[in-house]
Design an enzyme around this catalytic site. Structure first.
Site, PDB file in Angstrom:
ATOM      1  N   LYS A 289       0.687  -1.140   0.028  1.00 44.86           N
ATOM      2  CA  LYS A 289      -0.004   0.077  -0.073  1.00 44.86           C
ATOM      3  C   LYS A 289       0.783   1.309   0.007  1.00 44.86           C
ATOM      4  CE  LYS A 289      -3.943   1.928   2.853  1.00 44.86           C
ATOM      5  NZ  LYS A 289      -4.727   1.572   4.029  1.00 44.86           N
TER       6      LYS A 289
ATOM      7  N   SER B 138      -9.872   1.207   2.928  1.00 48.89           N
ATOM      8  CA  SER B 138      -8.781   1.986   2.127  1.00 48.89           C
ATOM      9  C   SER B 138      -7.750   1.546   1.425  1.00 48.89           C
ATOM     10  CB  SER B 138      -8.252   3.300   2.899  1.00 48.89           C
ATOM     11  OG  SER B 138      -7.284   2.788   3.791  1.00 48.89           O
TER      12      SER B 138
ATOM     13  N   SER C 159      -9.563  -0.960   7.091  1.00 45.54           N
ATOM     14  CA  SER C 159      -9.047  -0.805   5.720  1.00 45.54           C
ATOM     15  C   SER C 159      -8.237  -2.076   5.137  1.00 45.54           C
ATOM     16  CB  SER C 159      -8.184   0.313   5.662  1.00 45.54           C
ATOM     17  OG  SER C 159      -8.938   1.468   5.762  1.00 45.54           O
TER      18      SER C 159
HETATM   19  N1  GLN Z   1     -13.096   3.502   6.762  1.00 42.48           N
HETATM   20  C1  GLN Z   1     -12.416   3.872   7.679  1.00 42.48           C
HETATM   21  C2  GLN Z   1     -12.238   5.499   7.601  1.00 42.48           C
HETATM   22  O1  GLN Z   1     -12.547   6.093   6.847  1.00 42.48           O
HETATM   23  C3  GLN Z   1     -11.174   3.176   7.924  1.00 42.48           C
HETATM   24  C4  GLN Z   1     -10.219   3.505   7.300  1.00 42.48           C
HETATM   25  C5  GLN Z   1      -8.849   2.716   7.609  1.00 42.48           C
HETATM   26  O2  GLN Z   1      -8.934   1.719   8.323  1.00 42.48           O
HETATM   27  N2  GLN Z   1      -7.855   3.361   7.396  1.00 42.48           N
HETATM   28  O3  GLN Z   1     -11.428   6.166   8.489  1.00 42.48           O
END
Ligand code: GLN
Length: 488
Positions: free
Chosen positions: A80, A155, A179
């Site tokens: 990532k 994400s 994420s």
């Molecule tokens: N969807 C969650 C957010 O928008 C988690 C994102 C993540 O785990 N980086 O914060």
């Protein structure tokens, strides 16, 4: 050889490399060709390091010929794009870091290189990991390999799509509120968020420091264990990493769940918005696990209603503080057209950050400001303690908890992007594990009527990843979901 090399799992590839039936250069070239063939449609990668990858593959082959085989020698992986790679662009999916080249490797990258892995490239993500669909990327769109009109989740959407579409053998993402698990669920593969402190975050660009954790995304449970072996452990350079003994995570991959107590949180399963295909798949998975000797017990997580609010206050506060460093002075993008310093800060941040990141910085700054701190960050931190206690209490009566990962299968691109609140609510099942710091993973457990994958979430006690892997492994062996691949 008739076998398609890019379709291999890590453990199969390791075997073939060790027996010299394939070379890492053949394998890496096959995966690079696969990327070339499908990247236009999937959009998983921000950068592909072809030359560096082939050079490392060549080195791996030399080592193998001398009998020096390390745990991931010659295995091509994607990362990532918020994990720092020395000399290679690390963008965080943001325009503000579009041309940022880190001067050092993250501990994760050092460990992977030390284990012999080949780093293929960096994957797309929601900007600074804020989002659940990868649509917040400031750089490109990623599509779900199972249905190109759907989001891959987020994400870590690029990482999950790259694994599902065989554009790498495995990947690493980060999980602040789901994420890793949620995109793994939407792409029909394995994702693990380890215990907070299990994997070093030195060199992970921070989003919300009390929640962020790095973890693997893989094609099957055995690969997940191998990747966990390579990256777990204490690191002097990450003050939140924990000095807990690191087991061999493959040793727990054994049959039999006799006596296992599975807790079913009543609040999760009575959740109104649950898609019927998701609830049917989870119910079916529980029956399979019972058939393997496990026993299901009802448990209560009474503070579940507060999870989304608490998470979005804490995560936004920490993000506003962490992202203050992107001011156009020290690194990253700068709006050069300004003569006044304050105006330069303002224009750099307004032009460099996307809408969602700006929204969170504004919410977080507000919630941390004098006069509001106690009411928001302070109160959220107190409720966070209660949410953690809910889990401790539940684990007095069960060994693991099982729930859906996401309330629906992958949704359509564009469907929720203009409605941040609905997007936030879609994280209801994954956020609590980060607030409590416990490990959680996603395992494929079914398909929707429309053919989209559905994931099962397994959560456990701190530093008990082994038990999650064991449950996941037993379920995987008893089902076929992980064998089905998207057709591209
Ligand atoms: N969807 C969650 C957010 O928008 C988690 C994102 C993540 O785990 N980086 O914060």
């Amino acid at each position: 050889m008739a076998m398609k090399l890019h379709e291999l799992t890590i453990h199969k590839a390791c075997g073939l490399l060790a027996q010299k039936e394939i070379s890492s250069q053949e394998l890496t070239r096959a995966v690079l060709s696969r990327i070339e063939a499908v990247e236009d449609r999937v959009g998983a990668y921000i950068s592909v390091f072809e030359e560096e990858a082939m050079a490392r593959a060549k080195r791996a082959d030399r080592e193998i010929s001398k009998g020096h085989i390390r745990p991931l020698t010659g295995i091509p992986l994607s990362i990532k794009d918020l994990i720092c790679t020395k000399g290679l662009k690390t963008t965080c999916g943001s325009k503000i870091l579009e041309n940022f080249i880190p001067p050092y490797d993250a501990t994760l990258i050092e460990k992977l290189k030390g284990a012999g892995a080949v780093i293929l490239g960096k994957t797309n993500m929601d900007e600074f990991a804020m989002g659940s669909s990868t649509e917040n990327s400031g750089l490109k769109l990623t599509r779900n390999p199972w249905d190109l009109t759907c989001i891959p989740g987020g994400s870590s959407g690029g990482s999950a799509a790259s694994v599902a579409a065989d554009m790498c053998l495995g990947s690493f993402g980060s999980d602040t509120g789901g994420s890793i698990r949620q995109p793994a669920s939407h792409c029909g593969i394995i994702g693990m968020k380890p215990t907070y402190g299990r994997v070093s975050r030195f060199g992970l660009v921070a989003f919300a420091s009390s929640l962020d954790q790095i973890g693997p995304i893989s094609k099957d449970v055995t690969d997940c264990s191998l990747l966990m072996n390579a990256v777990s452990g204490y690191d002097l350079r990450d003050s939140t990493s924990v000095q807990a003994a690191v087991p061999d995570f493959t040793a727990c991959l054994q049959h039999g769940l006799k006596g296992l107590k599975i807790g079913i949180p009543e609040q999760y399963h009575s959740s109104g918005g649950l898609d019927p295909d998701v609830s049917a798949s989870v119910e079916n998975a529980l029956k399979v696990l019972e058939g393997l000797g496990a026993e299901c017990v009802g448990v209560s997580l009474p503070h579940t209603d507060y999870v989304v609010a608490v998470y979005y206050v804490i995560a936004s506060c920490e993000a506003s503080s962490n992202l203050a460093r992107y001011d156009g002075v020290r690194f990253g993008f700068r709006d050069e057209g300004q003569t006044d310093l304050i105006q330069m800060y303002r224009q750099t941040r307004s032009r460099g950050f996307g809408e969602e990141v700006q929204r969170r910085i504004i919410i977080g700054t507000y919630a941390l400001s004098a006069g509001y701190y106690d009411a928001y960050y302070g109160k959220a931190s107190q409720v966070r303690t209660l949410i953690g206690q809910d889990f401790n209490n539940a684990f007095n009566t069960c060994d693991v908890l099982i729930s859906p990962v996401a309330s629906t299968p992958a949704f359509k691109i564009g469907e929720k992007v203009d409605d941040p609140l609905t997007m936030y609510l879609s994280d209801v099942f994954t956020l609590a594990a980060n607030l409590a710091g416990i490990p959680g993973m996603s395992v494929p457990c079914g398909f929707s009527a429309g053919g989209l994958p559905i994931g099962l979430q397994i959560m456990g006690k701190h530093f008990n990843e082994e038990l999650l892997l064991k449950v996941a492994y037993n379920f995987e062996q008893a089902s076929d979901f992980h064998k089905k691949r998207p057709v591209l």
